[in-house]
Design a protein around this motif. Structure first.
Motif, PDB file in Angstrom:
ATOM      1  N   LEU A   1      37.674  37.043  43.358  1.00  0.00           N
ATOM      2  CA  LEU A   1      36.829  37.741  44.325  1.00  0.00           C
ATOM      3  C   LEU A   1      36.915  37.098  45.698  1.00  0.00           C
ATOM      4  O   LEU A   1      37.113  37.782  46.717  1.00  0.00           O
ATOM      5  CB  LEU A   1      35.369  37.702  43.864  1.00  0.00           C
ATOM      6  CG  LEU A   1      34.875  38.906  43.077  1.00  0.00           C
ATOM      7  CD1 LEU A   1      33.442  38.677  42.658  1.00  0.00           C
ATOM      8  CD2 LEU A   1      34.977  40.144  43.945  1.00  0.00           C
ATOM      9  N   VAL A   2      36.768  35.782  45.721  1.00  0.00           N
ATOM     10  CA  VAL A   2      36.801  35.078  47.002  1.00  0.00           C
ATOM     11  C   VAL A   2      38.138  35.294  47.685  1.00  0.00           C
ATOM     12  O   VAL A   2      38.203  35.525  48.898  1.00  0.00           O
ATOM     13  CB  VAL A   2      36.531  33.568  46.796  1.00  0.00           C
ATOM     14  CG1 VAL A   2      36.761  32.815  48.089  1.00  0.00           C
ATOM     15  CG2 VAL A   2      35.123  33.353  46.287  1.00  0.00           C
TER      16      VAL A   2
ATOM     17  N   MET B   1      26.946  36.180  45.406  1.00  0.00           N
ATOM     18  CA  MET B   1      27.827  36.610  44.321  1.00  0.00           C
ATOM     19  C   MET B   1      27.116  36.584  42.971  1.00  0.00           C
ATOM     20  O   MET B   1      27.425  37.372  42.083  1.00  0.00           O
ATOM     21  CB  MET B   1      29.068  35.709  44.263  1.00  0.00           C
ATOM     22  CG  MET B   1      30.016  35.954  45.413  1.00  0.00           C
ATOM     23  SD  MET B   1      30.529  37.680  45.468  1.00  0.00           S
ATOM     24  CE  MET B   1      30.572  37.958  47.202  1.00  0.00           C
ATOM     25  N   GLU B   2      26.143  35.702  42.847  1.00  0.00           N
ATOM     26  CA  GLU B   2      25.391  35.622  41.598  1.00  0.00           C
ATOM     27  C   GLU B   2      24.643  36.933  41.352  1.00  0.00           C
ATOM     28  O   GLU B   2      24.722  37.518  40.274  1.00  0.00           O
ATOM     29  CB  GLU B   2      24.385  34.475  41.714  1.00  0.00           C
ATOM     30  CG  GLU B   2      24.261  33.601  40.491  1.00  0.00           C
ATOM     31  CD  GLU B   2      23.324  32.457  40.800  1.00  0.00           C
ATOM     32  OE1 GLU B   2      22.220  32.454  40.259  1.00  0.00           O
ATOM     33  OE2 GLU B   2      23.702  31.595  41.625  1.00  0.00           O
TER      34      GLU B   2
ATOM     35  N   THR C   1      37.270  36.689  37.883  1.00  0.00           N
ATOM     36  CA  THR C   1      36.772  35.340  38.184  1.00  0.00           C
ATOM     37  C   THR C   1      36.287  35.275  39.623  1.00  0.00           C
ATOM     38  O   THR C   1      36.638  36.100  40.470  1.00  0.00           O
ATOM     39  CB  THR C   1      37.892  34.293  38.021  1.00  0.00           C
ATOM     40  OG1 THR C   1      38.910  34.605  38.979  1.00  0.00           O
ATOM     41  CG2 THR C   1      38.442  34.299  36.620  1.00  0.00           C
ATOM     42  N   HIS C   2      35.473  34.282  39.855  1.00  0.00           N
ATOM     43  CA  HIS C   2      34.941  34.042  41.188  1.00  0.00           C
ATOM     44  C   HIS C   2      36.082  33.847  42.186  1.00  0.00           C
ATOM     45  O   HIS C   2      36.056  34.385  43.286  1.00  0.00           O
ATOM     46  CB  HIS C   2      34.054  32.796  41.142  1.00  0.00           C
ATOM     47  CG  HIS C   2      33.324  32.545  42.417  1.00  0.00           C
ATOM     48  ND1 HIS C   2      32.297  33.358  42.840  1.00  0.00           N
ATOM     49  CD2 HIS C   2      33.470  31.591  43.360  1.00  0.00           C
ATOM     50  CE1 HIS C   2      31.842  32.903  43.996  1.00  0.00           C
ATOM     51  NE2 HIS C   2      32.541  31.829  44.338  1.00  0.00           N
ATOM     52  N   GLU C   3      37.115  33.111  41.761  1.00  0.00           N
ATOM     53  CA  GLU C   3      38.228  32.818  42.667  1.00  0.00           C
ATOM     54  C   GLU C   3      38.936  34.102  43.099  1.00  0.00           C
ATOM     55  O   GLU C   3      39.296  34.258  44.258  1.00  0.00           O
ATOM     56  CB  GLU C   3      39.235  31.859  42.011  1.00  0.00           C
ATOM     57  CG  GLU C   3      38.793  30.407  41.943  1.00  0.00           C
ATOM     58  CD  GLU C   3      37.583  30.206  41.029  1.00  0.00           C
ATOM     59  OE1 GLU C   3      37.510  30.892  39.974  1.00  0.00           O
ATOM     60  OE2 GLU C   3      36.693  29.417  41.383  1.00  0.00           O
TER      61      GLU C   3
ATOM     62  N   PRO D   1      32.601  42.512  37.229  1.00  0.00           N
ATOM     63  CA  PRO D   1      32.018  41.176  37.066  1.00  0.00           C
ATOM     64  C   PRO D   1      32.857  40.286  36.157  1.00  0.00           C
ATOM     65  O   PRO D   1      32.694  39.067  36.175  1.00  0.00           O
ATOM     66  CB  PRO D   1      30.655  41.468  36.439  1.00  0.00           C
ATOM     67  CG  PRO D   1      30.330  42.849  36.872  1.00  0.00           C
ATOM     68  CD  PRO D   1      31.631  43.574  36.949  1.00  0.00           C
TER      69      PRO D   1
ATOM     70  N   ARG E   1      27.139  39.795  40.634  1.00  0.00           N
ATOM     71  CA  ARG E   1      27.660  39.777  39.266  1.00  0.00           C
ATOM     72  C   ARG E   1      26.593  40.179  38.261  1.00  0.00           C
ATOM     73  O   ARG E   1      26.894  40.770  37.232  1.00  0.00           O
ATOM     74  CB  ARG E   1      28.154  38.368  38.921  1.00  0.00           C
ATOM     75  CG  ARG E   1      29.446  38.046  39.586  1.00  0.00           C
ATOM     76  CD  ARG E   1      29.722  36.559  39.516  1.00  0.00           C
ATOM     77  NE  ARG E   1      31.056  36.326  40.006  1.00  0.00           N
ATOM     78  CZ  ARG E   1      32.137  36.585  39.277  1.00  0.00           C
ATOM     79  NH1 ARG E   1      32.036  37.017  38.046  1.00  0.00           N
ATOM     80  NH2 ARG E   1      33.331  36.394  39.800  1.00  0.00           N
TER      81      ARG E   1
END
Ligand SMILES: Nc1ncnc2c1ncn2[C@@H]1O[C@H](COP(=O)(O)OP(=O)(O)OP(=O)(O)O)[C@@H](O)[C@H]1O
Ligand SMILES: [Mg+2]
Lengths: 266, 416
Positions: A241-242, A210-211, A237-239, A234, A214
């Motif tokens: 996406l997950v 994911m890094e 938030t990460h959450e 991007p 993004r």
């Protein structure tokens, strides 16, 4: 290749998929997929294992035929019935399994199917071009005259990436291109993706990292169980996406981080 | 993107300091030893084999090395050699053609019927035979491409079908004699390259090596690539020329170099060029190494397969024509017996892998010399064909074992 000259306006629609489905016998690998790729855009394709990312890429590469749906390329409907046709139209692919011929050397693999001077192979020019391409990728390859079988996994991946650049394609699809790469080489591949974007070409990037996603993606398209499951940027938030990737706000990733927080709190 | 190990003058391919770059003659020899150790045997087994066979047979019967016996051996070798050239093509793709013997027999029957019985001009009859070969190959290739039929099965069926056709067109008499005074039979039995021409031709490969080497060195240094110095090229050319001159000299003590063998060598050179210097050849190796990767690189795998099968059957037909010339007859026996096995064994013994993706046109030449030397030597010892078959079978088995072992060793040394 003359495609280099016909650089496109940024934002122009290059590739448009509508309702693409793919069935392998009883397994539905893709169902009703929509996807747009514009010139000068990096589209990341993410999803869990078996989500259908590679299948989608192979469909666009002419390796698999879609069971249903339409593909528009540069505004015209097309059928990509052979890999050769996709390549000719300017769609280049780095496959997850790399697809190199182990018995041939690096130069032969790079130019496979597109050798210079078909009736009297121009080995010298091919070798020079091979070295320049590989240096652009900061490749660490001892000799381009050794068979691919003698290279490390990362070196092979670099060769596969270099090969996709050879014909100066309109769209380049990278299926987990950095999975086996070292730190410097990963950075070079990300740089390269940005350079390709600056030149006004489209990039489809598949990655579980994911890094990296993004860092370079303009849009993030999520696949889940063979279906579209949202388009993100991007900025999301990460959450979020997950959650889209796993299909639930309550998932193994969130549970794990919650557990971690708890143990830290104690 | 700066290369820390690179000085401004460094050659493109010499940037990596971890690699030992072997220079000059000693370097060349060291690289050769490295290759052999890792299982990349190349022509080594066959050359060792030839020396061994010559020593054994000439001690048992000195006639074996007599110039005229060797000339005869070359006549015999050429006919089977053509068939073997085609086998190299299909083996490169990891395919096989088991019907080459029947194909050659059918071709000789076609020559007999069209030329002698029907009275067609010879070139037309030969064209007919070659066309029959091309058609057969086309059928095999299509069966493989359309129905994924393993070539092993398709050609096994072909073996019987073609043999049936051969018997059918020969009719009840079963044998047609070709006129002894005709050009074809003289070509197959007595025509010899004039001595001066043989010597001149023996100089050609050395000259090509020198001029080609010079040109490559110039091109490479102009492109800022390393180039192994001129000494290696000169030594190679000198050794090769000396060897060829000696061979010609020795054969000239007898009748000289057969035209038929000369033509065979010419075809070997042409096929070698096609396999190593053209896009088609590159595609052949690619399909043999990894057909799916080749397809994804845009190669038309089906067309490559088709071309290999067509070439194989056509070469088999050509071999059949020359066998008929050699025997001055087209008979029911033509192409039966050990022809099939000899041609396949020759390619494998010469170093073309049964697993696809490795080999060379030269393996047909070297392999056929080994096979024919064995057969000739055993005949000189008055051994019956039963023993000859057994020994040839054993030699093929050994060649396949060497191939398999070398493949395993290459895999562990990263040479595929
Ligand atoms: N050739 C095939 N034959 C049958 N089923 C296939 C084939 N290729 C893929 N599939 C199935 O299609 C589904 C999607 O596979 P795909 O390789 O596209 O996943 P992916 O998203 O690339 O996963 P990963 O992240 O592990 O690479 C899987 O369920 C897989 O079993
Ligand atoms: Mg995948």
């Amino acid at each position: 290749m003359n495609r280099a000259s016909q650089s496109r306006d940024n934002g122009e629609l290059i590739l448009r998929l509508r309702g693409i489905s793919k069935q392998f016998g009883a397994v539905t690998a893709l169902e009703d997929i929509q996807l747009d790729v514009h010139a000068g855009e990096v589209v990341a394709l993410v999803g869990d294992n078996g989500a259908g990312k590679s299948t989608l890429v192979k469909t666009l590469a002419g390796v698999h035929q879609p069971t249903a749906g339409a593909i528009e390329y540069l505004g015209k409907p097309v059928t990509l019935d052979t890999p050769g046709k996709a390549l000719e139209m300017g769609i280049a692919t780095v496959f997850q399994d790399l697809s190199l011929c182990e018995n041939l050397d690096v130069v032969a693999n790079l130019f496979l199917g597109h050798e210079l001077n078909p009736w009297r192979l121009d080995e010298v020019q091919m070798e020079v071009r091979a070295w320049t391409l590989l240096q652009e990728l900061a490749a660490r390859i001892p000799s381009v005259r050794e068979p691919i079988a003698s290279l490390s996994g990362g070196q092979r991946q670099t060769v596969a990436i270099a090969r996709s650049l050879l014909l100066d394609p309109q769209i380049i699809m990278l299926d987990e291109p950095t999975a086996a790469l070292g730190v410097a080489q990963t950075a070079e591949v990300l740089n390269l993706i940005e350079r390709v974007r600056e030149r006004g070409h489209g990039v489809i990037l598949i990655s579980h990292n994911m890094e990296d996603v993004r860092a370079v993606a303009d849009r993030i398209v999520v696949l889940r169980l063979g279906r579209n499951n949202g388009v993100f940027t991007p900025e999301n938030t990460h959450e979020e996406l997950v959650a889209a990737i796993t299909g639930a706000t309550e998932n193994s990733v969130s549970r794990r981080s919650a557990r971690k927080l708890e143990t830290q709190g104690e | 993107m700066t290369q820390d190990t690179k000085s401004p003058t460094a050659q493109l391919d010499r940037a990596d300091t971890r690699v030992r770059h072997d220079e000059g003659i000693t370097g060349e020899i060291r690289a050769f030893i490295d290759r052999v150790r890792s299982g990349d045997l190349g022509m080594l087994p066959v050359i060792v084999g030839l020396l061994l066979i010559s020593t054994v047979f000439s001690t048992l019967n000195p006639v074996f090395l007599a110039p005229n016996n060797l000339v005869n051996l070359l006549f015999d070798a050429a006919a089977v050699g053509f068939i073997s050239l085609g086998v190299v093509c299909v083996l490169l793709l990891g395919e096989i053609d088991l019907s080459i013997g029947s194909m050659s027999g059918l071709a000789s029957a076609v020559i007999g019927v069209l030329w002698v019985n029907t009275g067609l001009p010879l070139p037309l009859a030969i064209a007919g035979a070659l066309l029959a070969g091309a058609l057969t190959g086309f059928v095999y290739g299509s069966l493989r491409n359309r129905f994924e039929m393993p070539s092993f099965v398709a050609t096994l069926a072909g073996l019987l079908a073609l043999l049936g056709m051969q018997l059918y067109i020969l009719g009840p008499t079963g044998s047609i004699n070709l006129p002894f005074t005709s050009g074809l039979v003289r070509f197959g039995q007595i025509m010899i390259i004039p001595a001066w021409l043989s010597y001149a031709l023996a100089l050609v490969p050395g000259a090509i090596i020198i001029f080609g080497g010079l040109k490559t060195i110039q091109q490479r240094s102009a492109a800022n690539l390393s180039s192994g110095g001129m000494t290696v090229v000169l030594v190679k050319a000198a050794i090769l020329t000396a060897a060829l001159l000696f061979i010609v000299f020795y054969l000239e003590q007898g009748r000289g170099v057969p035209w038929m063998f000369g033509v065979f060598v010419l075809f070997v050179v042409i096929l070698d060029y096609a396999l190593t210097r053209t896009q088609w050849g590159r595609s052949m190796f690619a399909v043999g190494g990894n057909a799916e990767a080749a397809r994804r690189a845009g190669i038309n795998v089906r067309r490559i397969r088709l071309s290999a099968f067509v070439l194989c059957s056509t070469f088999a037909a050509l071999g059949g024509v020359f066998s008929a010339a050699r025997l001055a007859s087209a008979s029911q026996q033509a192409g039966t017996g050990d022809v099939n096995l000899n041609a396949i064994a020759a390619a494998v013994i010469g170093g073309t892998s049964l697993f696809g993706g490795r080999g060379s046109a030269w393996s047909a030449l070297l392999g056929v010399l080994v096979i024919m030397a064995i057969s000739n030597g055993l005949t000189l010892l008055n051994l019956s064909s039963s023993l000859r078959y057994m020994i040839t079978g054993a030699v093929l088995a050994i060649a396949v074992i060497v191939d398999s072992l070398a493949r395993r060793s290459r895999a562990s040394h990263g040479r595929a």
